[in-house]
Design a protein around this motif. Structure first.
Motif, PDB file in Angstrom:
ATOM      1  N   GLU A  75       0.792  -1.292  -0.072  1.00  0.00           N
ATOM      2  CA  GLU A  75      -0.115  -0.043   0.050  1.00  0.00           C
ATOM      3  C   GLU A  75       0.795   1.333  -0.032  1.00  0.00           C
ATOM      4  O   GLU A  75       1.882   1.419   0.718  1.00  0.00           O
ATOM      5  N   ALA A  76       0.424   2.277  -0.709  1.00  0.00           N
ATOM      6  CA  ALA A  76       1.267   3.460  -0.886  1.00  0.00           C
ATOM      7  C   ALA A  76       1.028   4.190   0.405  1.00  0.00           C
ATOM      8  O   ALA A  76       1.857   4.848   0.900  1.00  0.00           O
ATOM      9  N   ALA A  77      -0.062   4.290   0.945  1.00  0.00           N
ATOM     10  CA  ALA A  77      -0.535   4.976   1.981  1.00  0.00           C
ATOM     11  C   ALA A  77      -1.257   4.197   3.143  1.00  0.00           C
ATOM     12  O   ALA A  77      -2.350   4.340   3.123  1.00  0.00           O
ATOM     13  N   PRO A  78      -0.604   3.283   3.689  1.00  0.00           N
ATOM     14  CA  PRO A  78      -1.234   2.262   4.645  1.00  0.00           C
ATOM     15  C   PRO A  78      -1.965   3.178   6.019  1.00  0.00           C
ATOM     16  O   PRO A  78      -1.466   4.101   6.505  1.00  0.00           O
ATOM     17  N   GLN A  79      -3.116   2.692   6.263  1.00  0.00           N
ATOM     18  CA  GLN A  79      -3.877   3.196   7.273  1.00  0.00           C
ATOM     19  C   GLN A  79      -4.048   2.058   8.380  1.00  0.00           C
ATOM     20  O   GLN A  79      -4.427   0.994   8.224  1.00  0.00           O
ATOM     21  N   LEU A  80      -4.377   2.609   9.530  1.00  0.00           N
ATOM     22  CA  LEU A  80      -4.815   1.826  10.681  1.00  0.00           C
ATOM     23  C   LEU A  80      -6.277   1.349  10.468  1.00  0.00           C
ATOM     24  O   LEU A  80      -7.262   2.097  10.358  1.00  0.00           O
TER      25      LEU A  80
END
Length: 377
Positions: free
Chosen positions: A75-80
């Motif tokens: 993922e380019a911008a991993p999120q919780l």
């Protein structure tokens, strides 16, 4: 001879391995775990430093487990992710990993000199953190609570001052670098206060914020309610209608004159007097809650309440009193690995003093709840 790593070092190495398995830098992981405000990179670094490990707060270990329950490496911008968005396999991985990390933390905390030992529920990586304390009724205020008085003292407006003082020292000790840590009266709370990490002290009768927030927590099965036979406090009620009430001694014989009805009302001691006789409070009920803030799920809501003020103090002391704090934190971590819970506890009084509830004594636990209980039902 090679010595086995300490539990703290083992935890640091495990956290570093988890980050690397996601192919993330410390900076990217800090942003992913911390939400919009992020976590400092130095904090991530200190948690991964096996030569001088610092223990993360328990809620951060939950975030690690929740984040690593999924593969974010591409993922380019991993999120919780949210726990409710995990599939069955991911949820199983989350639960197992969270228990592993908490067990390592508890083992590390048992070692003398371990950094952040005893911090637990009261450690916050970011702010703001605001404690909203009940306000004493106008009829009970000291003259020094009047701003027109030359000796005006703001704290005379506070109720549950014992609980606030007990908690405040602990909060400052656990969060020495946190600058946006404040306490306020209910009518002083602003939007940023209410959407940050929020701690609510006191019940719905004297704390307007507690009363309003209860309306947002419809999934919380325990509600605090007014009942006609108690005028100085509010009881707790479960979904099946069971009420959790304080306990009183037998009526006491007294030689002094019984106060008038007006005097009893002015002193707010209606619950003490029955049929012209006085009784003594011997056990209060404490209510301790930790859930996502209903106004901002990236932050937490902690409620410390009671039917009376001794219950509020008991809820606080369950996780500040060194006599029971470590055992109670271990109990909560094992019983509620998801980090969200509500628990009702007995608070016995001896010589008028509220005793700190020990959760390892089954008699002290009146009711428990967590979202995972409902999911499993």
């Amino acid at each position: 001879m090679n010595l086995a790593p300490s539990p703290a070092a083992e935890l640091a190495e495990r956290l570093r391995a988890l980050r690397r398995s996601q192919r993330l830098t410390q900076a990217r992981l800090a942003h992913a775990l911390g939400g919009p405000k992020g976590i400092s990179v130095s904090a991530i670094s200190s948690w991964e430093n096996s030569s001088d490990p610092k223990l993360p707060p328990a809620d951060r270990l939950r975030s690690y487990a929740l984040f690593c329950a999924r593969d974010h490496s591409a993922e380019a911008a991993p999120q919780l992710p949210r726990e409710q968005d995990l599939n069955a396999s991911e949820r199983e991985k989350f639960t197992s990993l969270h228990r592993e990390l908490i067990a390592l933390r508890e083992a590390a905390r048992s070692k003398p000199g371990t950094a952040n030992a005893g911090a637990g529920l009261w450690t916050f990586e970011t702010g703001p953190v605001t404690a909203i304390c009940s306000e004493a009724p106008a009829a009970l205020l000291s003259p020094l609570a009047d701003e027109a008085n030359p000796n005006y003292t703001r704290m005379y407006r506070y109720a549950d001052v014992d609980a606030l003082i007990e908690l405040w020292g602990h909060l400052r000790a656990c969060n020495p670098e946190l600058t946006d840590l404040t306490h306020k009266l209910p009518n002083e709370a602003t939007g940023p206060d209410l959407t940050g990490h929020l701690i609510v002290l006191g019940g719905i009768g004297w704390n307007g914020v507690a009363h309003q927030l209860q309306q947002f927590q419809l999934d919380l099965p325990i509600q605090q309610v007014e009942v006609p036979d108690l005028l100085n406090g509010e009881v707790f009620r479960s979904p099946d209608g069971q009420e959790f009430r304080p306990q009183w001694s037998e009526y006491e014989r007294i030689s002094v004159n019984v106060p008038s009805k007006d005097e009893i009302t002015a002193e707010q001691t209606e619950d003490v007097w029955r049929d012209g006789r006085r009784r003594g409070l011997i056990e209060d009920v404490a209510f301790l809650v930790r859930v996502p803030n209903p106004l901002n799920h990236a932050r937490t809501l902690t409620v410390c309440s009671g039917v009376y003020s001794r219950g509020v103090l008991g809820a606080v002391r369950a996780l500040t009193d060194t006599a029971v704090r470590d055992r109670n934190e271990a109990y909560l971590a094992g019983r509620f690995p998801g980090g969200s819970f509500a628990i009702l506890m007995r608070v016995p009084l001896l010589n008028g003093e509220a005793m700190s509830p020990d959760l390892e004594i089954p008699h002290n636990v009146l009711y428990e709840w967590s979202p995972s209980d409902e999911a499993a039902a």
